[in-house]
Design a protein around this motif. Structure first.
Motif, PDB file in Angstrom:
ATOM      1  N   ASP A 302       0.854  -1.181   0.000  1.00 13.27           N
ATOM      2  CA  ASP A 302       0.000   0.000   0.000  1.00 13.27           C
ATOM      3  C   ASP A 302       0.895   1.238   0.000  1.00 13.27           C
ATOM      4  O   ASP A 302       1.638   1.468   0.952  1.00 13.27           O
ATOM      5  CB  ASP A 302      -0.904  -0.005   1.241  1.00 13.27           C
ATOM      6  CG  ASP A 302      -1.879   1.173   1.259  1.00 13.27           C
ATOM      7  OD1 ASP A 302      -1.985   1.881   0.243  1.00 13.27           O
ATOM      8  OD2 ASP A 302      -2.531   1.375   2.297  1.00 13.27           O
ATOM      9  N   GLN A 304       1.090   5.416  -0.258  1.00 12.68           N
ATOM     10  CA  GLN A 304       0.258   6.591   0.004  1.00 12.68           C
ATOM     11  C   GLN A 304       1.019   7.864  -0.325  1.00 12.68           C
ATOM     12  O   GLN A 304       2.203   7.993  -0.015  1.00 12.68           O
ATOM     13  CB  GLN A 304      -0.176   6.621   1.474  1.00 12.68           C
ATOM     14  CG  GLN A 304      -1.054   7.832   1.821  1.00 12.68           C
ATOM     15  CD  GLN A 304      -1.626   7.748   3.211  1.00 12.68           C
ATOM     16  OE1 GLN A 304      -2.783   7.408   3.409  1.00 12.68           O
ATOM     17  NE2 GLN A 304      -0.817   8.085   4.201  1.00 12.68           N
ATOM     18  N   TYR A 305       0.295   8.788  -0.968  1.00 10.26           N
ATOM     19  CA  TYR A 305       0.857  10.095  -1.315  1.00 10.26           C
ATOM     20  C   TYR A 305      -0.077  11.162  -0.764  1.00 10.26           C
ATOM     21  O   TYR A 305      -1.275  11.174  -1.079  1.00 10.26           O
ATOM     22  CB  TYR A 305       0.997  10.239  -2.831  1.00 10.26           C
ATOM     23  CG  TYR A 305       1.624  11.536  -3.264  1.00 10.26           C
ATOM     24  CD1 TYR A 305       2.956  11.834  -2.960  1.00 10.26           C
ATOM     25  CD2 TYR A 305       0.883  12.480  -3.991  1.00 10.26           C
ATOM     26  CE1 TYR A 305       3.534  13.030  -3.367  1.00 10.26           C
ATOM     27  CE2 TYR A 305       1.454  13.671  -4.392  1.00 10.26           C
ATOM     28  CZ  TYR A 305       2.776  13.942  -4.075  1.00 10.26           C
ATOM     29  OH  TYR A 305       3.345  15.128  -4.470  1.00 10.26           O
ATOM     30  N   LEU A 306       0.452  12.035   0.085  1.00  9.79           N
ATOM     31  CA  LEU A 306      -0.359  13.048   0.753  1.00  9.79           C
ATOM     32  C   LEU A 306      -0.325  14.376   0.001  1.00  9.79           C
ATOM     33  O   LEU A 306       0.585  14.649  -0.781  1.00  9.79           O
ATOM     34  CB  LEU A 306       0.128  13.258   2.184  1.00  9.79           C
ATOM     35  CG  LEU A 306       0.061  12.030   3.095  1.00  9.79           C
ATOM     36  CD1 LEU A 306       0.597  12.367   4.484  1.00  9.79           C
ATOM     37  CD2 LEU A 306      -1.361  11.482   3.198  1.00  9.79           C
ATOM     38  N   ARG A 314      -5.584  12.689  -0.204  1.00 13.79           N
ATOM     39  CA  ARG A 314      -4.733  11.515  -0.059  1.00 13.79           C
ATOM     40  C   ARG A 314      -4.951  10.589  -1.251  1.00 13.79           C
ATOM     41  O   ARG A 314      -6.091  10.341  -1.659  1.00 13.79           O
ATOM     42  CB  ARG A 314      -5.039  10.737   1.226  1.00 13.79           C
ATOM     43  CG  ARG A 314      -4.915  11.533   2.492  1.00 13.79           C
ATOM     44  CD  ARG A 314      -4.936  10.612   3.723  1.00 13.79           C
ATOM     45  NE  ARG A 314      -6.105   9.743   3.772  1.00 13.79           N
ATOM     46  CZ  ARG A 314      -7.225  10.041   4.421  1.00 13.79           C
ATOM     47  NH1 ARG A 314      -7.347  11.209   5.043  1.00 13.79           N
ATOM     48  NH2 ARG A 314      -8.234   9.190   4.447  1.00 13.79           N
ATOM     49  N   ASN A 316      -4.000   6.655  -2.533  1.00 10.95           N
ATOM     50  CA  ASN A 316      -3.478   5.344  -2.154  1.00 10.95           C
ATOM     51  C   ASN A 316      -3.482   4.411  -3.350  1.00 10.95           C
ATOM     52  O   ASN A 316      -4.469   4.359  -4.109  1.00 10.95           O
ATOM     53  CB  ASN A 316      -4.307   4.715  -1.043  1.00 10.95           C
ATOM     54  CG  ASN A 316      -4.101   5.365   0.297  1.00 10.95           C
ATOM     55  OD1 ASN A 316      -4.664   6.432   0.558  1.00 10.95           O
ATOM     56  ND2 ASN A 316      -3.287   4.756   1.148  1.00 10.95           N
ATOM     57  N   TYR A 318      -3.064   0.357  -3.893  1.00  9.14           N
ATOM     58  CA  TYR A 318      -3.098  -0.869  -3.085  1.00  9.14           C
ATOM     59  C   TYR A 318      -3.123  -2.084  -4.003  1.00  9.14           C
ATOM     60  O   TYR A 318      -3.854  -2.104  -5.012  1.00  9.14           O
ATOM     61  CB  TYR A 318      -4.339  -0.864  -2.199  1.00  9.14           C
ATOM     62  CG  TYR A 318      -4.523  -2.075  -1.328  1.00  9.14           C
ATOM     63  CD1 TYR A 318      -3.977  -2.131  -0.058  1.00  9.14           C
ATOM     64  CD2 TYR A 318      -5.262  -3.173  -1.774  1.00  9.14           C
ATOM     65  CE1 TYR A 318      -4.156  -3.237   0.765  1.00  9.14           C
ATOM     66  CE2 TYR A 318      -5.448  -4.294  -0.970  1.00  9.14           C
ATOM     67  CZ  TYR A 318      -4.895  -4.314   0.300  1.00  9.14           C
ATOM     68  OH  TYR A 318      -5.079  -5.410   1.095  1.00  9.14           O
TER      69      TYR A 318
END
Length: 606
Positions: A302, A304-306, A314, A316, A318
């Motif tokens: 997983d 994630q890029y904020l 956000r 994600n 996955y």
């Protein structure tokens, strides 16, 4: 005088027991204890019995008896009893027996005496006011209904400590952060009663001052301040501070989000606020792998890029593989605080393959979901889902395939769900309950090829019987129905029973309707229930005894109690940082099927 007698008793016992010094404790038991079981009293002492199971299986070192440990344990037991309201407790001369293999059997004789009972409770605010003169009826009920101590109940230190915090929090929420709450006792040692008077000093009524945000660099200050549940100049409230902190942290962009009052040493009427932010890294990744009896080897990743697209968005990516899901890949964009502080909008395209005992399918699609958190306990969601589904029908019998299986179809539906969960603690609950529901419609609004609606509800509750013993109960009911003249229901929407989180005497999905090839085909009605006793065995292990019941029926919303199937079994769990992990062993009862099933689980089955 009592102190002299107690010292003489200790000196006498010291001479009596000197020959038994540093001998391993074989058994410890109590006599005369009426209000507390042996197991509870043993939790308070160091002298612990030793046996083969504790040493070899649980890895506990044996405890050697000596007089110092005994004296310390007696002191701890007296403190325990006195905190529980038994001020006149006495410990008589103990029984000490040395066995043939040079181990000590110790019997502790307790005379509990009569407890101190609360004869009356009163409240005095600022030395002159009664509770009803300074609080509304709702706040008064909050104190009265949440209080542990009550008239005719045994006086316990633990109850007083909890009630002290309860009363203080009510006044904190009314704008009095400097409130001081003290219990005043009037003890009658002859009648064994005490009057409890709560002395409350409110301090000044206080207001929120300006709020300063510290530590943010990527997230704009305005985005953080939008999450506040209070405004400058409002009456100070701890409840609003807690809600503000939850609102900010729910944005999902922070390692730490702390809302604090800058308390002055001297009481003042205006308090400035500070929000301390520690932002999470913009890029992060999680990886995991494991093995389960049902899903075999499983692995996931997983990323994630904020701060994607928006300041707090956000993204994600996955991907997962297991025996039940050969592939499950999705991208999810989440926008927290979409309309209000505690809601989130998600856009979720996906591609997934499912390989269940009763069916195998591939599906692609996307959904748009609106999540709303009303409180820590209550969460709801509403979404729209679009799916294209391809079903592999090669595993079904010819009669089943020609009549009931469609190999390709589209679904467009609305999904509404909610859960209220106050079970505590969350990973290994000993009290509370959880109730959830999920409704789904397909093609009813659009009026297309496959209109149906699906309902599923579940209730779970946990009852702490005594320390280390919990009773868990679960009930689950579901139904699905077409709203046109057709009878086909998509396999992935049907109900299946059996498996580690269902009726554990059957393997996954194997309880319910089957076709001519004994392939499970699911049904349109589901009913399940479970009862489970959980016992602590040492500090790291739990044992469980359980019974499950349930079945699946082909007809929609049709439940036949006399057609339920039953299973019983036992299991054990090892406590870990991510919750209990272990095995369950179960077999059918009152049934022709007699095969044992073994299920591996991380976390409780419910």
């Amino acid at each position: 005088m009592k102190y002299v007698v107690f010292c003489m008793f200790l000196m006498f016992f010291s001479l009596l027991s000197s020959a038994q010094e540093n001998v391993v404790v074989r058994k410890v038991k109590f006599r005369g204890n009426k209000h507390f079981p042996n197991s509870r009293l043993k939790d308070e002492i160091t002298l612990e019995s030793s046996n083969w199971f504790k040493q070899k299986i649980l890895g506990k070192e044996p405890v050697s008896y000596n007089s110092k440990l005994y004296y310390d344990d007696i002191k701890r037991l007296k403190v325990f009893y006195q905190k529980a309201g038994y001020y006149h407790v006495r410990f008589e001369k103990p029984g000490v027996v040395v066995t043939k293999n040079k181990k000590v059997k110790l019997t502790l004789y307790v005379t509990e005496g009569e407890p101190i009972v609360i004869s009356g409770i009163s409240y005095q605010v600022d030395s002159v006011y009664r509770l009803g003169e300074v609080l509304g009826s709702g706040e008064q009920r909050n104190i009265l209904f949440r209080s542990e101590a009550s008239e005719s109940k045994i006086f316990r230190d633990e109850d007083i400590s909890k009630d002290r915090l309860t009363i203080a929090e009510v006044f904190y929420d009314e704008g009095y952060p400097f409130a001081v709450v003290d219990p005043k006792l009037d003890v009658d040692t002859v009648k064994n009663t005490t009057k409890l008077n709560w002395d409350i000093n409110r301090g000044p009524l206080t207001y929120f001052g300006p709020t300063n945000v510290v530590g943010n660099s990527r997230i704009r200050t305005e985005s953080i301040l939008r999450q506040l549940a209070y405004e400058e100049g409002e009456i100070w409230s701890k409840k609003k501070i807690d809600q503000s902190q939850k609102n900010i942290y729910s944005q999902g962009n922070y390692r730490v989000a702390s809302v604090k009052t800058q308390i002055e040493q001297q009481p003042v009427d205006t308090l400035p606020m500070q929000i301390l932010i520690n932002e999470a890294p913009r890029w992060s990744a999680r990886f995991g792998a494991g093995y389960g009896r049902e899903d075999k080897l499983r692995a996931f990743t997983d990323f994630q890029y904020l701060s994607f697209i928006t300041n707090t968005g956000r993204l994600n990516f996955y991907a997962k593989h297991s025996g039940l899901e050969p592939y499950n890949v999705y991208v999810k964009f989440s926008q927290p605080s979409f309309l209000f502080p505690m809601n989130t909008l998600t856009l979720h395209p996906f591609a997934q393959q499912q390989d269940e005992p009763g069916y195998k399918l591939d599906k692609v699609g996307y959904n748009v979901t609106f999540l709303q958190n009303f409180s820590k306990e209550l969460n709801t969601s509403i979404g729209i889902i679009f799916e294209d589904v391809s079903v592999d029908t090669s595993g079904f019998s010819e009669s089943n395939t020609s009549q009931e299986v469609e190999s390709y179809y589209k679904k467009r539906g609305i999904v509404i769900g909610g859960i209220y969960n106050n079970a505590d603690p969350i990973l290994d609950p000993v009290q509370g309950f959880a109730i959830s529901f999920n409704t789904k419609t397909n093609d009813i609004i659009w009026g297309s090829e496959m209109p149906f609606f699906r309902l599923l509800g579940e209730f779970k509750t946990y009852l702490g019987i005594r320390r280390g013993v919990v009773l868990g109960l679960k009930g689950k009911i579901g139904g699905i129905k077409r709203t046109d003249d057709n009878t086909f229901i998509p396999y992935e929407e049907r109900f299946f029973a059996g498996g580690s989180h269902s009726v554990r005497g059957w393997s996954r999905s194997n309880l319910g309707p089957h076709d001519e090839n004994e392939t499970p085909i699911g049904g349109n009605s589901l009913l399940e229930s479970s009862v489970e006793f959980r016992f602590d065995v040492g500090r790291k292990m739990k044992l469980a005894l359980f019974a499950d019941a349930g079945n699946v029926w082909a007809k929609s919303f049709s439940y036949r109690i006399n057609d339920l199937h039953y299973a019983a079994g036992a299991g054990f769990k090892i406590k870990t940082a991510i919750g209990p992990a272990g095995l369950d062993f179960a077999r059918p009862v009152f049934d022709d099927a007699k095969n044992w099933q073994v299920h591996f689980n991380i976390g409780h089955t419910f």
